[in-house]
Design an enzyme around this catalytic site. Structure first.
Site, short mmCIF file in Angstrom:
data_model
loop_
_atom_site.label_atom_id
_atom_site.label_comp_id
_atom_site.label_asym_id
_atom_site.label_seq_id
_atom_site.Cartn_x
_atom_site.Cartn_y
_atom_site.Cartn_z
N HIS A 186 0.83 -1.21 0.00
CA HIS A 186 0.00 0.00 0.00
C HIS A 186 0.87 1.26 0.00
CE1 HIS A 186 -3.58 2.45 1.26
NE2 HIS A 186 -2.62 3.22 1.73
N GLU A 187 1.79 1.32 0.94
CA GLU A 187 2.62 2.53 1.05
C GLU A 187 3.57 2.67 -0.14
OE1 GLU A 187 1.68 4.61 3.03
OE2 GLU A 187 0.52 3.43 4.45
N HIS B 237 1.88 4.54 -2.82
CA HIS B 237 2.01 5.99 -2.64
C HIS B 237 3.36 6.46 -3.15
CE1 HIS B 237 -1.69 6.91 -0.61
NE2 HIS B 237 -1.45 6.13 0.43
N GLU C 89 -5.88 7.74 -2.60
CA GLU C 89 -5.71 6.36 -2.15
C GLU C 89 -5.81 5.35 -3.29
OE1 GLU C 89 -4.70 5.46 0.76
OE2 GLU C 89 -4.86 7.41 1.73
N TYR D 219 -12.03 6.55 1.62
CA TYR D 219 -11.37 5.25 1.58
C TYR D 219 -12.23 4.23 0.83
CZ TYR D 219 -7.95 6.83 5.03
OH TYR D 219 -6.94 7.50 5.68
#
Length: 237
Positions: free
Chosen positions: A28-29, A32, A57, A171
């Site tokens: 997930h990170e 980003h 997101e 989200y």
């Protein structure tokens, strides 16, 4: 661009291992991070992750999907002692657990999102926040057997002041986007389809906030997203 992961330090002499949730967070990170590293936009105010709250997101949640693609798992999910990849039977069991309690989780999240927006839809602050919370939940016909994911006293997103205020719903909206976006790859039968991956890079990861999110997503997907893919992902259909 930094990804700083606070994983548990292993005992002396033992390997550092990640749980499935920790591995998901890592992917997930890193999504980003890719959003920032692949940007082709000059001005920082609209480059990388400098996009609208309900769009930021998408790159991160979308990247989570590749965690459990078999070809990827075979490279990183190796047994710490034997070095062998995860057996298919175990992978199938692990994937099946993702939809356990999906109805409960959806209701508790949606309740928090609606309470968040209810606070900001008022012209003034309620004199008794907890009473306002209870009355709003009653109007929503909240099941008595399910609690909000975040009760008002510790619901930091409500007045965070960093763009999340009245945006907790984002989200779930991003989940609509990421599920629909990954289904585009599934429809081709190739999770690494090069032509689709290039459209994803050009219109999502590299474009930042240079254009309206609707225009960017449509350029990638060919259409706006629909909630069906998210419902399938959550096991609700």
């Amino acid at each position: 661009i930094y990804n700083i992961m606070n994983f548990a330090k292993p005992p002396a002499g033992e390997a550092a291992l990640l749980s499935v949730d920790e591995a998901k967070t890592l992917f997930h990170e890193f999504g980003h991070a890719l959003h920032g590293m692949l940007t082709d936009v000059t001005w920082p105010s609209v480059s990388g992750t400098s996009v609208s709250r309900d769009f930021v997101e998408l790159p991160s949640q979308l990247y989570e999907h590749w965690l459990t693609v078999p070809a990827v798992l075979e490279k990183h999910a190796l047994h710490v002692k034997t070095g062998k990849p995860m057996p298919k039977a175990l992978l199938d069991k692990m994937l099946a657990t993702r939809t356990f309690g999906a109805g409960f989780a959806t209701v508790e999240f949606t309740a928090s999102a609606l309470i968040d927006m209810s606070y900001h839809a008022r012209p003034d602050a309620p004199a008794e926040p907890l009473r306002f919370e209870a009355e709003t939940l009653e109007k929503l016909h909240m099941p008595v057997t399910i609690a909000m994911r975040h009760r008002t006293p510790h619901f930091g997103h409500v007045f965070a002041g960093d763009g999340y205020s009245a945006g907790y719903y984002s989200y779930m909206w991003s989940e609509v986007l990421d599920a629909d976006a990954f289904s585009a790859f599934e429809e081709t039968g190739d999770a690494f389809n090069p032509k689709l991956a290039e459209r994803l890079r050009k219109n999502i990861y590299a474009a930042g906030g240079s254009k309206d999110p609707e225009e960017l997503y449509t350029a990638f997907r060919g259409k706006m997203p629909s909630p069906e893919a998210m419902m399938v992902k959550r096991g609700l259909v």
